[in-house]
Design a protein around this motif. Sequence first.
Motif, short mmCIF file in Angstrom:
data_model
loop_
_atom_site.label_atom_id
_atom_site.label_comp_id
_atom_site.label_asym_id
_atom_site.label_seq_id
_atom_site.Cartn_x
_atom_site.Cartn_y
_atom_site.Cartn_z
N SER A 19 -31.32 41.97 20.74
CA SER A 19 -32.54 41.74 19.95
C SER A 19 -32.30 40.69 18.88
O SER A 19 -33.16 39.82 18.64
CB SER A 19 -32.99 43.06 19.32
OG SER A 19 -33.26 44.03 20.30
N LEU A 20 -31.16 40.75 18.21
CA LEU A 20 -30.87 39.76 17.17
C LEU A 20 -30.74 38.35 17.73
O LEU A 20 -31.18 37.38 17.11
CB LEU A 20 -29.57 40.15 16.44
CG LEU A 20 -29.63 41.44 15.60
CD1 LEU A 20 -28.25 41.77 15.04
CD2 LEU A 20 -30.64 41.27 14.46
N ARG A 22 -32.26 37.16 20.45
CA ARG A 22 -33.59 36.66 20.80
C ARG A 22 -34.42 36.34 19.56
O ARG A 22 -35.25 35.43 19.59
CB ARG A 22 -34.32 37.70 21.66
CG ARG A 22 -33.73 37.86 23.05
CD ARG A 22 -34.63 38.73 23.94
NE ARG A 22 -34.74 40.09 23.42
CZ ARG A 22 -33.90 41.07 23.72
NH1 ARG A 22 -32.89 40.83 24.51
NH2 ARG A 22 -34.07 42.28 23.22
N ALA A 23 -34.19 37.08 18.48
CA ALA A 23 -34.96 36.85 17.26
C ALA A 23 -34.45 35.65 16.46
O ALA A 23 -35.19 35.11 15.63
CB ALA A 23 -34.93 38.10 16.38
N SER A 24 -33.23 35.23 16.71
CA SER A 24 -32.64 34.15 15.92
C SER A 24 -33.31 32.82 16.25
O SER A 24 -33.48 32.46 17.43
CB SER A 24 -31.14 34.05 16.21
OG SER A 24 -30.59 32.91 15.59
#
Length: 546
Positions: A19-20, A22-24
């Motif tokens: 998740s991190l 993809r969110a970056s």
Amino acid sequence: MDSITTPLFLLLAVVLSGSLTRASPLPLPLPLVQIALGTVIALVADFRFELKPEIFFLLFLPPLLFLDGWRIPKEGLLRDKGTILELALGLVVFTVIGVGFFINWMIPAMPLTVAFALAAIVSPTDPIAVSAIAARVPIPKRLMHILEGESLLNDASGLVSMRFAVMAALTGSFSLIEAAGTFIWLAIGGIAIGVAVTLSVTGIKNWVSYRLGEETGSQILISLLIPFGAYLLAEHFHCSGILAAVSAGIAMSYAEQSGQALAVTRVRRTAVWDTVQFTANGIIFVLLGEQLPQIVAGAAQVVRETGHHEPAWLIIYIVAINAALAALRFLWVWVSLRFTLFRAARKGQPFQKPGWRLIAATSLAGVRGTITLAGILTLPLVLNDGSPFPARDLAILLAAGVIIVSLVAASLGLPVLLKGLELPPEPSHQADEDRARIAAAEAAIKAIERAQHDLGEGRSDADIYADAGARIMELYRQRIDSRSKTGDAAELLRKIDRIERELRLAGLQAERDTFYRLARSRTLSDDMTRRLVRELDLLEARFAAS
């Protein structure tokens, strides 16, 4: 209790890392995020997770190597076999010798045998790490196939070379003739055992399934056990368990072409193996981060023993080793391509001379990852006399630093090198696909005609079977017609297919939303909802992949 909670925290970190990433907003490779999370866990939770090298090696490497061999495109492996072998075997030996002497010269406190072991384990490349970068930076398919084939073979050659270096460190002696003979036995025995295990297990499994029926869960579990069985059996006979796992995976891809497994088994097995791959790779990098503070402390002590009292020398060592690896890889790729072009010219084959940017991209894409980390963590804790293994923490830290720096360098450098780069066009396999689909559709029509005749023969409602068969066969005839066209007509039909696929996906989503709405209102039972949604999921997977 810690033996339970620690793995749970590691798994949670693997979940969060996706998740991190993809969110970056930055193109951060997934392994870097996982290393950072592991470090946070170590600093915040203060875990003391002791890694036992033999268990770590057995737990993670066999399934990962097996899956690499199972899924790698064999046609690409055969097409570029010359280039792949030059990179996977020749470059590994070149790297072990060159980087090994360089490390020993730069860090005299590290014995030459340990330096060779470190050089051997940083020589294998990792396609998983490259794929993480390729998700945001498109890498040409042929280059990816070469990198995948190289990593499949150099995993084995690098780890076997490391094994020789460690044995020399433990025994204090090394014989080139003995090593050559041992290598031949390791290679031939490992490959033979891997192939034999896969073919015998799948043969027995297929026989039992034919006699008693197929149980999906058992089939998946068997596929998970094959790499461990091949690895352990090979190690029992003092062969290469690494090569056994790789060859078992390659044999598995051919054994599966019999098509005897049920469709639902293949679908569920793929999902399970994807999860195993994601979890194993993730845990390895999270473990690196979790061990990093302890490794840095131990490595700093070794640095002080070399006469340098500043920990900053660790960074200098890491950067220097990465520079040496990149320089040797660039030189080897350049020479290898020159030999390839020379052979093509002598045979009168057409060729396109690659530019320096392609050579640089090939060199920079040699990212280190899972295998390097898993291998370096298996360094023995003590020598045969009971004394600590020399410079073990420093070797682990340097290998970890090589992984991190190579990931960062590829993340920053590949987009620049590949931007606007003109490459030879990829060969189109559209004609092969069309012929295969036409042949499959014709076979399906014949099978439907036979089944329709057998089912409807002598029945009063035979016309219903005829109508049902005609409806299904019409779909196959449409497929044959669409794939038989050429030129503009073929392009128009493919455009229609794409539009039809998008419309079908929209319809399937609407069906799924309706089923869930009915389930929430208790109009549809849970069991019925799961069955109907699964049917839609399988259909959507088919249309999304086509």
